[in-house]
Design a protein around this motif. Sequence first.
Motif, PDB file in Angstrom:
ATOM      1  N   LEU A  39      29.443  42.798  34.660  1.00  0.00           N
ATOM      2  CA  LEU A  39      30.851  43.233  34.624  1.00  0.00           C
ATOM      3  C   LEU A  39      31.162  43.846  33.257  1.00  0.00           C
ATOM      4  O   LEU A  39      31.809  44.885  33.159  1.00  0.00           O
ATOM      5  CB  LEU A  39      31.794  42.055  34.896  1.00  0.00           C
ATOM      6  CG  LEU A  39      31.801  41.466  36.314  1.00  0.00           C
ATOM      7  CD1 LEU A  39      32.643  40.202  36.362  1.00  0.00           C
ATOM      8  CD2 LEU A  39      32.298  42.464  37.342  1.00  0.00           C
ATOM      9  N   ASP A  66      38.317  40.791  34.381  1.00  0.00           N
ATOM     10  CA  ASP A  66      39.079  39.935  35.290  1.00  0.00           C
ATOM     11  C   ASP A  66      40.538  40.025  34.822  1.00  0.00           C
ATOM     12  O   ASP A  66      40.890  39.501  33.768  1.00  0.00           O
ATOM     13  CB  ASP A  66      38.512  38.515  35.159  1.00  0.00           C
ATOM     14  CG  ASP A  66      39.330  37.469  35.891  1.00  0.00           C
ATOM     15  OD1 ASP A  66      40.387  37.806  36.451  1.00  0.00           O
ATOM     16  OD2 ASP A  66      38.905  36.305  35.894  1.00  0.00           O
ATOM     17  N   LEU A  72      39.573  42.704  39.783  1.00  0.00           N
ATOM     18  CA  LEU A  72      38.905  43.236  38.591  1.00  0.00           C
ATOM     19  C   LEU A  72      39.302  44.692  38.396  1.00  0.00           C
ATOM     20  O   LEU A  72      39.453  45.434  39.364  1.00  0.00           O
ATOM     21  CB  LEU A  72      37.376  43.152  38.748  1.00  0.00           C
ATOM     22  CG  LEU A  72      36.782  41.810  39.207  1.00  0.00           C
ATOM     23  CD1 LEU A  72      35.301  41.950  39.502  1.00  0.00           C
ATOM     24  CD2 LEU A  72      37.003  40.727  38.160  1.00  0.00           C
TER      25      LEU A  72
END
Length: 229
Positions: A189, A196, A225
């Motif tokens: 990520l 987030d 996200l």
Amino acid sequence: MGQETKEIEENRKTRHKMVVVGPHISIITLNVNGLNSPIKRHRVAGWIKEQDPTICCLQETHLSPKDKHRLRVKGWRTILQANNEQKKAAVAILISDKVDFKAKQIKKDKEGQYIMIKGTLHQEDITLINIHAPNTGAPKFVKQLLIELKEDINNNTIIVGDLNTPLTPMDRTSRQKINKEIIELNEKLDQMDLIDIYRTLHPKTAGYTFFSSAHGTFSRIDHILGNKA
């Protein structure tokens, strides 16, 4: 006096332009855990109307491809879904009639575990990915999916859904450490500049989305996200 009036008028025009260019977009996401019961469908439709979002993402509808009519909610005519034939999993995206949305590309899997739509919302590019990760091996599944869709993920991407994964120890009442697979997912990520959103806005607030009666624990496994930008 004339100058002041002119400035107010200019401000009003700028404000109006901003409203046209970047209208407010709200996205809601919910794991509905099956929508084959008419009572449940009625309740979910009521919830959507009450929330009045721009976009509504649902996971685990347990509907087949021909059950699209069961997702109909007045005011949300655009319905896109990914299903499998066994009436398991299945995800859906409903888009409000109030917005000018044009779909350009749709990707989905045969298992009904994700759907991606690329298009324009009020002439602005948007990529939306709705995921329902499996109960086992969820972090690995999400990481692999991000790798597969890497070319499609950009600054205008929003990823939502039931990722079946707490991303930080704070996302579980048990506060147990996160395992290697979750660490690797977080690294992926980070590499892709995805954050987030809830945790960024609320770094110290727990806020759970799921209760496990088997373990007596609360966790936050449903996420939205977005790009860091």
